[in-house]
Design a protein around this motif. Structure first.
Motif, mmCIF file in Angstrom:
data_model
loop_
_atom_site.group_PDB
_atom_site.id
_atom_site.type_symbol
_atom_site.label_atom_id
_atom_site.label_comp_id
_atom_site.label_asym_id
_atom_site.label_seq_id
_atom_site.Cartn_x
_atom_site.Cartn_y
_atom_site.Cartn_z
ATOM 1 N N SER A 1 7.962 -4.999 -3.092
ATOM 2 C CA SER A 1 7.197 -6.052 -2.440
ATOM 3 C C SER A 1 8.167 -6.938 -1.670
ATOM 4 O O SER A 1 9.083 -7.524 -2.253
ATOM 5 C CB SER A 1 6.442 -6.878 -3.485
ATOM 6 O OG SER A 1 5.846 -8.008 -2.891
ATOM 7 N N SER B 1 -2.069 -8.937 -4.494
ATOM 8 C CA SER B 1 -1.048 -7.889 -4.474
ATOM 9 C C SER B 1 -0.919 -7.204 -5.828
ATOM 10 O O SER B 1 -0.757 -5.977 -5.907
ATOM 11 C CB SER B 1 0.295 -8.471 -4.036
ATOM 12 O OG SER B 1 0.709 -9.515 -4.890
ATOM 13 N N ALA C 1 3.878 -4.083 0.813
ATOM 14 C CA ALA C 1 4.137 -3.202 -0.327
ATOM 15 C C ALA C 1 4.565 -1.833 0.187
ATOM 16 O O ALA C 1 3.898 -1.243 1.036
ATOM 17 C CB ALA C 1 2.890 -3.074 -1.204
ATOM 18 N N VAL D 1 -6.643 -5.918 2.423
ATOM 19 C CA VAL D 1 -5.537 -4.962 2.349
ATOM 20 C C VAL D 1 -5.592 -4.081 3.592
ATOM 21 O O VAL D 1 -6.618 -3.464 3.889
ATOM 22 C CB VAL D 1 -5.617 -4.099 1.077
ATOM 23 C CG1 VAL D 1 -4.501 -3.056 1.079
ATOM 24 C CG2 VAL D 1 -5.533 -4.972 -0.171
ATOM 25 N N VAL E 1 -0.861 -6.842 2.255
ATOM 26 C CA VAL E 1 -1.871 -7.661 1.594
ATOM 27 C C VAL E 1 -1.854 -8.998 2.325
ATOM 28 O O VAL E 1 -0.840 -9.700 2.333
ATOM 29 C CB VAL E 1 -1.558 -7.843 0.100
ATOM 30 C CG1 VAL E 1 -2.660 -8.640 -0.586
ATOM 31 C CG2 VAL E 1 -1.402 -6.475 -0.577
#
Length: 290
Positions: A101, A131, A70, A4, A55
């Motif tokens: 997303s 995610s 995100a 991430v 991600v």
């Protein structure tokens, strides 16, 4: 393998992000024919500058093979500002517990078919798991995602079917676009894990991610090329000291250097070795300017 990348660690992963933007250009610009901005082979838009979370999936060789973005819905996001035709007159969702997303993509050229570890199916499911788990840990209850009908079918086949849709399906490049709703429940995550046969923790630490990425992208830094001063403190840098050293390395002006030095001085008031450790990692030219 998932990492991430957000506003706190993106300075460590600029090369990873560059490869991710190149993958997005191939998927959304070339394959799907969306009207996206591609410069120097990278697809980057205004929402990438709002400090979203990325991600990112890496394969065993260290290549970026999957990614999704995100973004909070309380501010500007694609469904409200770009894909508003999908809403068909409805007001955009705005909630601290709902994230958007977008830019979900997988490298279908590098990955193989089937369900093996380096397959399109595996990378897709791993990215979904990453995610969803990341969002859940952040306190997010629902995700709204702008996808095409093919991705909608992929979600359904992987036991990750949306629980609802917002607005209508509209033309978008070579395909269509629609907005789907996904909850971030443990039940949903468990279903995807069961479908893919993924039982392990999918996340890499920052150090692990850099090591994996460097397999195919040798990473060199100025710190590694510098001679070691005779009086340098040999005690390993803490994570905080590493952060300061990286900020000094990234400084582009005396004003930047002074800002970092002030922060180091504030921390060093309670931990004197910090300043010595950090400055030992900084090019002498910078500290001389300061």
């Amino acid at each position: 393998m998932i990492i991430v990348i957000d506003s706190l660690n993106k300075h460590m992963f600029t090369e990873v992000l560059d490869e991710m933007f190149r993958l997005r250009a191939r998927v959304f610009g070339d394959r799907l024919g969306w009207d996206v901005n591609i410069v120097d082979g990278k697809e980057i838009d205004e929402f990438d500058h709002l400090d979203p979370a990325f991600v990112v999936g890496l394969d065993d060789e260290g290549h970026v093979v999957a990614a999704v973005r995100a973004l909070q819905t309380t501010g500007p996001h694609m469904l409200s500002d770009v894909f508003h035709d999908i809403l068909d007159g409805e007001a955009p969702l705005r909630s601290a517990t709902v994230w958007e997303s977008t830019r979900f993509c997988v490298d279908t050229q590098r990955l193989n078919r089937g369900k093996s570890k380096n397959s399109v199916s595996y990378a897709t499911c791993e990215l979904m798991i990453g995610s969803l788990e990341y969002a859940r840990r952040a306190g997010i209850q629902d995700i709204i995602t702008v996808i095409d009908p093919i991705m909608d079918r992929v979600l359904k086949r992987s036991n990750n079917a949306p629980y609802g849709y917002v607005g209508k399906t509209v033309p978008m490049g070579k395909v269509a676009a629609l907005a789907a709703m996904l909850d971030c429940s443990e039940d949903r995550i468990d279903r995807v894990r069961e479908f893919a046969g993924i039982t392990h923790d999918v996340f890499l630490t920052e150090e692990e991610a850099l090591k994996v990425f460097s397999k195919s992208h040798p990473i060199t830094t100025e710190v590694q090329d510098q001679p070691t001063p005779a009086n340098q403190d040999t005690k390993p840098l803490t994570m905080l000291e590493k952060y300061f050293a990286e900020q000094m390395q990234a400084a582009q002006s005396e004003e930047d250097v002074q800002a970092v030095l002030k922060l180091i001085e504030a921390v060093s008031a309670t931990n004197p070795p910090t300043q010595r450790q950090v400055l030992s990692q900084v090019p002498q030219a910078l500290t001389n300017e300061a």
